[in-house]
Design a protein around this motif. Structure first.
Motif, PDB file in Angstrom:
ATOM      1  N   ALA A 169      -2.603   4.780   7.167  1.00 18.16           N
ATOM      2  CA  ALA A 169      -3.471   3.960   6.328  1.00 18.16           C
ATOM      3  C   ALA A 169      -2.671   3.317   5.201  1.00 18.16           C
ATOM      4  O   ALA A 169      -2.856   2.130   4.882  1.00 18.16           O
ATOM      5  CB  ALA A 169      -4.609   4.801   5.769  1.00 18.16           C
ATOM      6  N   GLN A 170      -1.770   4.077   4.604  1.00 18.72           N
ATOM      7  CA  GLN A 170      -0.919   3.527   3.547  1.00 18.72           C
ATOM      8  C   GLN A 170       0.017   2.462   4.098  1.00 18.72           C
ATOM      9  O   GLN A 170       0.228   1.420   3.462  1.00 18.72           O
ATOM     10  CB  GLN A 170      -0.108   4.650   2.895  1.00 18.72           C
ATOM     11  N   GLN A 171       0.568   2.700   5.268  1.00 27.85           N
ATOM     12  CA  GLN A 171       1.438   1.706   5.883  1.00 27.85           C
ATOM     13  C   GLN A 171       0.693   0.403   6.173  1.00 27.85           C
ATOM     14  O   GLN A 171       1.280  -0.678   6.142  1.00 27.85           O
ATOM     15  CB  GLN A 171       2.047   2.261   7.167  1.00 27.85           C
ATOM     16  N   ALA A 172      -0.607   0.518   6.434  1.00 30.10           N
ATOM     17  CA  ALA A 172      -1.418  -0.667   6.699  1.00 30.10           C
ATOM     18  C   ALA A 172      -1.885  -1.352   5.422  1.00 30.10           C
ATOM     19  O   ALA A 172      -2.574  -2.377   5.481  1.00 30.10           O
ATOM     20  CB  ALA A 172      -2.631  -0.285   7.547  1.00 30.10           C
ATOM     21  N   GLY A 173      -1.514  -0.789   4.262  1.00 31.92           N
ATOM     22  CA  GLY A 173      -1.812  -1.434   2.990  1.00 31.92           C
ATOM     23  C   GLY A 173      -2.988  -0.870   2.230  1.00 31.92           C
ATOM     24  O   GLY A 173      -3.451  -1.475   1.252  1.00 31.92           O
ATOM     25  N   PHE A 174      -3.470   0.304   2.641  1.00 33.12           N
ATOM     26  CA  PHE A 174      -4.623   0.906   1.976  1.00 33.12           C
ATOM     27  C   PHE A 174      -4.185   2.133   1.185  1.00 33.12           C
ATOM     28  O   PHE A 174      -3.320   2.884   1.618  1.00 33.12           O
ATOM     29  CB  PHE A 174      -5.687   1.288   3.005  1.00 33.12           C
ATOM     30  N   PRO A 175      -4.815   2.388   0.035  1.00 35.53           N
ATOM     31  CA  PRO A 175      -4.371   3.490  -0.816  1.00 35.53           C
ATOM     32  C   PRO A 175      -4.979   4.827  -0.406  1.00 35.53           C
ATOM     33  O   PRO A 175      -5.953   4.894   0.348  1.00 35.53           O
ATOM     34  CB  PRO A 175      -4.902   3.082  -2.189  1.00 35.53           C
ATOM     35  N   LEU A 176      -4.391   5.887  -0.939  1.00 32.36           N
ATOM     36  CA  LEU A 176      -5.055   7.188  -0.931  1.00 32.36           C
ATOM     37  C   LEU A 176      -5.872   7.303  -2.222  1.00 32.36           C
ATOM     38  O   LEU A 176      -5.660   6.552  -3.177  1.00 32.36           O
ATOM     39  CB  LEU A 176      -4.019   8.319  -0.878  1.00 32.36           C
ATOM     40  N   THR A 177      -6.795   8.250  -2.242  1.00 32.28           N
ATOM     41  CA  THR A 177      -7.567   8.510  -3.450  1.00 32.28           C
ATOM     42  C   THR A 177      -7.722  10.014  -3.604  1.00 32.28           C
ATOM     43  O   THR A 177      -7.620  10.760  -2.624  1.00 32.28           O
ATOM     44  CB  THR A 177      -8.946   7.821  -3.399  1.00 32.28           C
ATOM     45  N   ASP A 178      -7.933  10.452  -4.825  1.00 32.04           N
ATOM     46  CA  ASP A 178      -8.062  11.890  -5.066  1.00 32.04           C
ATOM     47  C   ASP A 178      -9.397  12.442  -4.570  1.00 32.04           C
ATOM     48  O   ASP A 178      -9.481  13.593  -4.141  1.00 32.04           O
ATOM     49  CB  ASP A 178      -7.920  12.183  -6.567  1.00 32.04           C
ATOM     50  N   ASP A 179     -10.442  11.620  -4.638  1.00 28.78           N
ATOM     51  CA  ASP A 179     -11.783  12.116  -4.335  1.00 28.78           C
ATOM     52  C   ASP A 179     -12.673  10.922  -4.052  1.00 28.78           C
ATOM     53  O   ASP A 179     -12.959  10.115  -4.946  1.00 28.78           O
ATOM     54  CB  ASP A 179     -12.312  12.919  -5.533  1.00 28.78           C
ATOM     55  N   VAL A 180     -13.152  10.787  -2.814  1.00 25.71           N
ATOM     56  CA  VAL A 180     -14.009   9.646  -2.468  1.00 25.71           C
ATOM     57  C   VAL A 180     -15.371   9.734  -3.141  1.00 25.71           C
ATOM     58  O   VAL A 180     -16.121   8.761  -3.138  1.00 25.71           O
ATOM     59  CB  VAL A 180     -14.176   9.518  -0.937  1.00 25.71           C
TER      60      VAL A 180
END
Length: 567
Positions: A169-180
């Protein structure tokens, strides 16, 4: 034995009904009766209590009402099956146990409508917090609750497929988040879930069962309500069928919590709805409310499945010969593959720049299987569930008989709008982009579904029309709104049904717009807040906590807030 009269009669012992039964019976001064048409959620029932057994109740008449849509006009005339819980705890006893609040902007959207100002995020957040006991959150986290009845565990997401999916997902340009469910929903992360110590934690187990010993609270299962009784426009009680006999119980107030299908059905059967339609069936209208059954919304989803080249998926756990051992692990230790719902992580993204907050939700599973338990033809596999989260498609629900056992006519109009079709194409393409990243390459054995033959926009839409299933989030069929709104059904100030007295609606049907995730958490919040409104309590103070807004920096937010204060 139940009494003949109660202060409150709650129709439906599901998610909202369980919350209301708890809150309205607190203090012991008000008598409450819950009438649940389904069976009890017995503690020994493995299909309910075992998280990984979630595929078994759906479609089973012992647990599921087995609704289905009419032929959907934009899906080649397909009828789409809709599982709804026919058991104490309602759909929370048979669902996927995923806890998603929705985005704060969902509630800003609610609150922006005329008369809905007290349903914005600041007013809803305190009730989310009141119901939660979020084990994974920091005790000082101002977004999360830590002492409520609903214990929330964070999915471990330790399977290597989860970790590779998050990297992809990060490679595709989307971030991680701590808590959705915290400050920033947008991004990918492990998910909160209604699983506690290896067992499903339904609304019934969290709210209702701990309090069934209260002398002022009665719960009656296998009690099918057939009609709300009126004297003029005043609801006086209900009629229900149990053990083949009709019974009447009087109520100071009747609260409908049967969900977005049953509640409008019961309203119409009782004379509350669009008068012309009711008269055509020989029903004498009590109140003309054209909005009953209209504004029907849902989430549609597809599975994009891949074969897995390494033996790390959960696919072998679906083998019948392994199930006795897996069952023993769960029975005697609440451990093993049966102790998880497998929906341990995913994420939320914006599919285009026209949307201000995420309109797509991903569930990732380290297994390739459908809701009905049908597994993909692969030794090992994985999949994502994907679909638009706030489509502008709208449907309707109407009774077609005065017989309350006849399911209503429902048309959702999936794929009926340009926006919906556009976002479906974007959803599939973004999913493929993520699953095609190098982080997934060590496991990628090729796409099983839809397969390489589905490439053009038309082919994608044709596949969605033929293969998509509901995510089981029907909602909005008796929406909140002021009396000045001709399509509003429920007063947002006190949850009463417009034009009536002594009748309220508290469930997913009262939502004005579907939220951008699983709707269990929003329904629970709605019921928590509604309980205070019904009791005439001062609502919890609004909590004006800043949340992530795409394209607006913290500095810009602070500047805007400062100018607003000076203004």
């Amino acid at each position: 034995m139940t009494k003949t009269s109660y202060d409150y009669v709650i129709v439906g012992g599901g998610s909202a009904g369980s919350v209301l039964a708890n809150r309205l019976s607190e203090g012991g001064t008000r008598s409450v009766l819950v009438l649940e048409a389904g069976r009890s959620d017995y503690p020994w029932d493995l299909f309910i209590q075992m998280p990984a057994a979630l595929t078994f109740p759906s479609g089973n008449p012992l647990y599921d009402w087995r609704y289905e849509s009419d032929p959907e006009p934009y899906m080649g005339g397909r009828r789409v099956a809709h599982a709804r819980g026919k058991v104490l705890g309602g759909s929370s006893s048979i669902n996927g146990m995923i806890f998603q609040r929705g985005n704060p902007m969902d509630y800003e959207r609610w609150g922006a409508d005329a008369g809905m100002e007290t349903w914005d995020f600041a007013h809803c957040l305190p009730y989310f917090r009141r119901m939660e006991n979020t084990l994974a959150a920091d005790p000082d986290d101002e977004f999360r609750g830590h002492s409520g009845p609903l214990v929330l565990e964070r999915g471990p997401a330790t399977n290597p497929l989860f970790q590779s999916f998050f990297q992809a997902a990060q490679q595709a340009g989307f971030p991680l988040t701590d808590d959705v469910n915290g400050y920033r929903q947008e991004g990918f992360a492990p998910f909160d879930r209604n699983v506690h110590k290896g067992q499903r934690l339904s609304a019934s187990r969290a709210y209702l069962r701990p309090n069934t010993g209260r002398r002022n609270l009665d719960v009656l299962t296998r009690a099918f309500v057939t009609k709300v009784n009126f004297k003029g426009n005043v609801a006086t009680g209900v009629t229900y069928r149990r053990n083949g006999k009709l019974h009447t119980v009087n109520a100071g107030e009747v609260i409908l919590s049967g969900g977005a299908i049953n509640t409008p059905q019961l309203l119409q059967l009782s004379g509350v709805g669009e008068s012309k339609h009711l008269k055509s069936l020989g029903i004498n209208p009590v109140v003309n409310l054209p909005g009953v059954g209209e504004n029907l919304q849902d989430h549609l989803e597809v599975y994009i499945q891949h074969a897995c080249t390494q033996p790390v998926s959960m696919q072998p756990a679906l083998d019948v010969w392994r199930m006795p051992w897996i069952g023993m692990q769960w029975l005697f230790g609440r451990k093993g593959p049966a102790a998880t719902n497998h929906f341990e992580g995913g994420g939320f993204v914006r599919s285009n720049e026209d949307v201000s907050y995420p309109n797509l939700m991903f569930h990732f599973l380290p297994v390739a299987v459908r809701y009905d338990g049908q597994k993909a033809d692969a030794k090992h596999g994985y999949q994502v569930h994907i679909g638009p989260m706030y489509s502008d498609a709208r449907g309707s629900l109407k009774i077609k008989s005065t017989d309350p056992t006849v399911h209503p006519s429902m048309v959702f109009n999936y794929l009926s709008t340009d926006q919906d079709r556009r976002e479906w194409v974007e959803a599939v393409r973004i999913s493929r982009d993520i699953l095609g990243q190098s982080a997934m390459a060590p496991f990628n054995g090729g796409e099983i579904s839809p397969g390489r033959s589905v490439q053009t926009d038309k082919e994608i839409l044709d596949w969605v029309a033929a293969d998509a299933e509901t995510a089981l989030h029907p909602s909005c069929t008796a929406k909140m709104g002021p009396a000045s709104d001709p399509m509003a059904v429920v007063d947002p100030i006190d949850m009463s049904v417009h034009g009536t007295k002594g009748l309220r609606v508290v469930d997913a049907s009262a939502m004005p717009y579907v939220t951008n995730g699983n709707i269990y958490a929003p329904v629970m919040m709605l019921a928590e807040r509604a309980s205070d409104l019904i009791l005439g309590k001062a609502p919890l103070a609004a909590q004006h906590t800043e949340f992530y807004r795409h394209g607006i920096s913290p500095l810009e937010r602070d500047k805007s807030a400062s100018q607003a204060v000076r203004g």
